[in-house]
Design a protein around this motif. Structure first.
Motif, PDB file in Angstrom:
ATOM      1  N   GLN A   1       5.030  -6.079   6.756  1.00 25.11           N
ATOM      2  CA  GLN A   1       5.230  -5.738   8.167  1.00 25.11           C
ATOM      3  C   GLN A   1       3.969  -5.087   8.732  1.00 25.11           C
ATOM      4  OE1 GLN A   1       7.947  -6.482  10.176  1.00 25.11           O
ATOM      5  NE2 GLN A   1       6.539  -5.804  11.768  1.00 25.11           N
ATOM      6  N   PHE A   2       3.365  -4.192   7.959  1.00 26.98           N
ATOM      7  CA  PHE A   2       2.135  -3.542   8.409  1.00 26.98           C
ATOM      8  C   PHE A   2       1.026  -4.570   8.635  1.00 26.98           C
ATOM      9  CE2 PHE A   2       2.897   0.938   6.384  1.00 26.98           C
ATOM     10  CZ  PHE A   2       3.910   1.172   7.287  1.00 26.98           C
ATOM     11  N   LYS A   3       0.918  -5.546   7.736  1.00 26.55           N
ATOM     12  CA  LYS A   3      -0.106  -6.589   7.893  1.00 26.55           C
ATOM     13  C   LYS A   3       0.169  -7.429   9.138  1.00 26.55           C
ATOM     14  CE  LYS A   3      -0.343  -8.930   4.134  1.00 26.55           C
ATOM     15  NZ  LYS A   3      -0.435  -9.590   2.828  1.00 26.55           N
ATOM     16  N   GLU A   4       1.432  -7.783   9.348  1.00 25.24           N
ATOM     17  CA  GLU A   4       1.795  -8.567  10.539  1.00 25.24           C
ATOM     18  C   GLU A   4       1.400  -7.849  11.817  1.00 25.24           C
ATOM     19  OE1 GLU A   4       5.798 -10.068  11.113  1.00 25.24           O
ATOM     20  OE2 GLU A   4       5.870 -10.607   8.985  1.00 25.24           O
ATOM     21  N   ASP A   5       1.604  -6.538  11.826  1.00 27.31           N
ATOM     22  CA  ASP A   5       1.304  -5.734  13.009  1.00 27.31           C
ATOM     23  C   ASP A   5      -0.178  -5.407  13.160  1.00 27.31           C
ATOM     24  OD1 ASP A   5       4.024  -5.707  13.465  1.00 27.31           O
ATOM     25  OD2 ASP A   5       4.307  -3.638  12.814  1.00 27.31           O
ATOM     26  N   GLY A   6      -0.979  -5.711  12.142  1.00 26.21           N
ATOM     27  CA  GLY A   6      -2.392  -5.348  12.178  1.00 26.21           C
ATOM     28  C   GLY A   6      -2.642  -3.882  11.856  1.00 26.21           C
ATOM     29  N   PHE A   7      -1.617  -3.200  11.354  1.00 26.41           N
ATOM     30  CA  PHE A   7      -1.776  -1.789  10.968  1.00 26.41           C
ATOM     31  C   PHE A   7      -2.635  -1.660   9.716  1.00 26.41           C
ATOM     32  CE2 PHE A   7      -0.010   2.092   8.840  1.00 26.41           C
ATOM     33  CZ  PHE A   7      -0.438   3.019   9.771  1.00 26.41           C
TER      34      PHE A   7
ATOM     35  N   ILE B   1      -1.658  -0.624  -7.289  1.00 27.10           N
ATOM     36  CA  ILE B   1      -0.917   0.463  -6.644  1.00 27.10           C
ATOM     37  C   ILE B   1       0.582   0.180  -6.629  1.00 27.10           C
ATOM     38  CG2 ILE B   1      -0.659   1.828  -4.535  1.00 27.10           C
ATOM     39  CD1 ILE B   1      -3.645   1.263  -3.975  1.00 27.10           C
ATOM     40  N   PHE B   2       0.981  -0.973  -6.097  1.00 28.74           N
ATOM     41  CA  PHE B   2       2.406  -1.248  -5.967  1.00 28.74           C
ATOM     42  C   PHE B   2       3.065  -1.568  -7.307  1.00 28.74           C
ATOM     43  CE2 PHE B   2       1.659  -2.706  -1.324  1.00 28.74           C
ATOM     44  CZ  PHE B   2       1.502  -1.393  -0.934  1.00 28.74           C
ATOM     45  N   ASP B   3       2.346  -2.191  -8.215  1.00 31.09           N
ATOM     46  CA  ASP B   3       2.905  -2.496  -9.536  1.00 31.09           C
ATOM     47  C   ASP B   3       3.015  -1.263 -10.426  1.00 31.09           C
ATOM     48  OD1 ASP B   3       3.464  -5.134  -9.202  1.00 31.09           O
ATOM     49  OD2 ASP B   3       1.719  -5.890 -10.284  1.00 31.09           O
ATOM     50  N   GLU B   4       2.406  -0.161 -10.007  1.00 31.10           N
ATOM     51  CA  GLU B   4       2.428   1.053 -10.820  1.00 31.10           C
ATOM     52  C   GLU B   4       3.867   1.482 -11.123  1.00 31.10           C
ATOM     53  OE1 GLU B   4      -0.280   4.879 -10.743  1.00 31.10           O
ATOM     54  OE2 GLU B   4       1.187   4.941  -9.114  1.00 31.10           O
ATOM     55  N   THR B   5       4.753   1.324 -10.150  1.00 29.73           N
ATOM     56  CA  THR B   5       6.172   1.603 -10.345  1.00 29.73           C
ATOM     57  C   THR B   5       6.927   0.337  -9.940  1.00 29.73           C
ATOM     58  OG1 THR B   5       5.720   3.886  -9.680  1.00 29.73           O
ATOM     59  CG2 THR B   5       8.033   3.246  -9.883  1.00 29.73           C
ATOM     60  N   PRO B   6       7.154  -0.554 -10.892  1.00 32.07           N
ATOM     61  CA  PRO B   6       7.769  -1.851 -10.561  1.00 32.07           C
ATOM     62  C   PRO B   6       9.098  -1.738  -9.813  1.00 32.07           C
ATOM     63  CG  PRO B   6       6.971  -1.861 -12.809  1.00 32.07           C
ATOM     64  CD  PRO B   6       6.818  -0.456 -12.298  1.00 32.07           C
ATOM     65  N   LYS B   7       9.834  -0.685 -10.058  1.00 30.82           N
ATOM     66  CA  LYS B   7      11.121  -0.481  -9.394  1.00 30.82           C
ATOM     67  C   LYS B   7      10.972  -0.433  -7.865  1.00 30.82           C
ATOM     68  CE  LYS B   7      14.746   2.991  -9.387  1.00 30.82           C
ATOM     69  NZ  LYS B   7      15.216   4.207  -9.985  1.00 30.82           N
ATOM     70  N   PHE B   8       9.852   0.103  -7.384  1.00 32.60           N
ATOM     71  CA  PHE B   8       9.635   0.263  -5.943  1.00 32.60           C
ATOM     72  C   PHE B   8       8.843  -0.882  -5.325  1.00 32.60           C
ATOM     73  CE2 PHE B   8       9.274   4.996  -7.206  1.00 32.60           C
ATOM     74  CZ  PHE B   8      10.646   5.103  -7.341  1.00 32.60           C
ATOM     75  N   LYS B   9       8.348  -1.809  -6.150  1.00 33.38           N
ATOM     76  CA  LYS B   9       7.415  -2.828  -5.673  1.00 33.38           C
ATOM     77  C   LYS B   9       7.958  -3.639  -4.500  1.00 33.38           C
ATOM     78  CE  LYS B   9       4.525  -6.618  -6.816  1.00 33.38           C
ATOM     79  NZ  LYS B   9       3.710  -7.315  -7.654  1.00 33.38           N
ATOM     80  N   VAL B  10       9.206  -4.077  -4.557  1.00 29.52           N
ATOM     81  CA  VAL B  10       9.743  -4.906  -3.478  1.00 29.52           C
ATOM     82  C   VAL B  10       9.798  -4.119  -2.172  1.00 29.52           C
ATOM     83  CG1 VAL B  10      11.739  -6.238  -2.703  1.00 29.52           C
ATOM     84  CG2 VAL B  10      10.997  -6.389  -5.075  1.00 29.52           C
ATOM     85  N   PHE B  11      10.138  -2.830  -2.251  1.00 28.95           N
ATOM     86  CA  PHE B  11      10.112  -1.986  -1.050  1.00 28.95           C
ATOM     87  C   PHE B  11       8.697  -1.928  -0.468  1.00 28.95           C
ATOM     88  CE2 PHE B  11       8.971   2.179   0.665  1.00 28.95           C
ATOM     89  CZ  PHE B  11       9.765   2.206   1.794  1.00 28.95           C
ATOM     90  N   TYR B  12       7.703  -1.659  -1.337  1.00 23.47           N
ATOM     91  CA  TYR B  12       6.320  -1.600  -0.869  1.00 23.47           C
ATOM     92  C   TYR B  12       5.910  -2.914  -0.209  1.00 23.47           C
ATOM     93  CZ  TYR B  12       5.636   2.613  -3.788  1.00 23.47           C
ATOM     94  OH  TYR B  12       5.710   3.848  -4.353  1.00 23.47           O
ATOM     95  N   GLU B  13       6.269  -4.025  -0.846  1.00 24.34           N
ATOM     96  CA  GLU B  13       5.886  -5.330  -0.312  1.00 24.34           C
ATOM     97  C   GLU B  13       6.524  -5.585   1.052  1.00 24.34           C
ATOM     98  OE1 GLU B  13       7.013  -7.962  -3.484  1.00 24.34           O
ATOM     99  OE2 GLU B  13       5.116  -7.656  -4.542  1.00 24.34           O
ATOM    100  N   LEU B  14       7.777  -5.207   1.222  1.00 31.17           N
ATOM    101  CA  LEU B  14       8.464  -5.372   2.498  1.00 31.17           C
ATOM    102  C   LEU B  14       7.737  -4.620   3.613  1.00 31.17           C
ATOM    103  CD1 LEU B  14      11.185  -6.328   3.954  1.00 31.17           C
ATOM    104  CD2 LEU B  14      11.950  -3.989   3.524  1.00 31.17           C
ATOM    105  N   ILE B  15       7.432  -3.362   3.358  1.00 31.21           N
ATOM    106  CA  ILE B  15       6.761  -2.528   4.361  1.00 31.21           C
ATOM    107  C   ILE B  15       5.331  -3.016   4.583  1.00 31.21           C
ATOM    108  CG2 ILE B  15       6.037  -0.175   4.949  1.00 31.21           C
ATOM    109  CD1 ILE B  15       9.125  -0.617   4.888  1.00 31.21           C
ATOM    110  N   TRP B  16       4.618  -3.321   3.504  1.00 36.88           N
ATOM    111  CA  TRP B  16       3.215  -3.739   3.588  1.00 36.88           C
ATOM    112  C   TRP B  16       3.083  -5.032   4.392  1.00 36.88           C
ATOM    113  CZ3 TRP B  16      -0.794  -0.793   2.689  1.00 36.88           C
ATOM    114  CH2 TRP B  16      -2.055  -1.352   2.533  1.00 36.88           C
TER     115      TRP B  16
END
Length: 191
Positions: free
Chosen positions: A28-34, A11-26
């Motif tokens: 945080q979501f994992k840390e929060d248990g979301f 999913i995140f590698d589908e558009t490599p340009k956005f991958k770092v953004f996705y990873e940053l948010i993801w």
């Protein structure tokens, strides 16, 4: 393959340009248990939330650059199928959440309703974890080419964050150029 690796690679590698953004948010979501990626049964939820993130990036790109926003409906169905999650599992996931309008006779509509619901929840969570200004800065940095200055590919989230921090004044100028996009973010990023 574990769900976290699948989300990253499919999913995140589908558009490599956005991958770092996705990873940053993801992260945080994992840390929060979301999002929970290390327990059985959370694959469906993770896929919906990851595609919801893509949907929000697509909506930002649509609003800023007037490009078509693909909602990700077909993607969700494909990703779930790749994981071996069938219609019955998805319908059960949707019916277990009373806020998702489910129709066991219309699978695509149910998936669309679930994606819409999760997109709203992901937007709410992003605004809970980050300020509207930060979200604009992250989305703009992830989507803008910066070709007039230099070509930049971020190695990781630390480098991405450092770039955002170092260019806050320039990013503030972009916010002033796109007040409707800022209002969209502040208004809850409704797609």
């Amino acid at each position: 393959m574990d769900i976290n690796s699948y989300i990253s690679e499919a999913i995140f590698d589908e558009t490599p340009k956005f991958k770092v953004f996705y990873e940053l948010i993801w992260e945080q979501f994992k840390e929060d248990g979301f999002v929970i990626v290390d327990e059985d049964g959370y694959e469906t939820d993770c896929v919906f939330k990851a595609v919801a993130m893509q949907n929000l990036v697509g909506e930002f790109v649509y609003r800023l650059y007037d490009e078509v926003n693909e909602t990700g409906l077909e993607d969700v169905i494909e990703y779930l199928g790749n994981l071996g999650i069938g219609e019955e599992d998805v319908l059960r996931y949707c019916s277990e959440n009373p806020e998702i309008e489910s129709d066991e006779n219309d699978y695509e509509l149910t998936v669309k309703n679930a994606l819409d619901y999760q997109t709203e929840k992901v937007a709410d969570k992003m605004l809970e974890d980050f300020s509207a200004d930060d979200i604009f800065d992250y989305l703009f940095t992830a989507t803008y080419d910066f070709e007039q200055d230099f070509t930049f590919e971020f190695e990781d989230t630390d480098e991405f964050q450092a770039f955002v921090d170092a260019n806050s004044e320039k990013l503030d100028e972009y916010k002033e150029e796109y007040p409707a996009v800022m209002r969209w973010i502040e208004g809850g990023m409704v797609c």
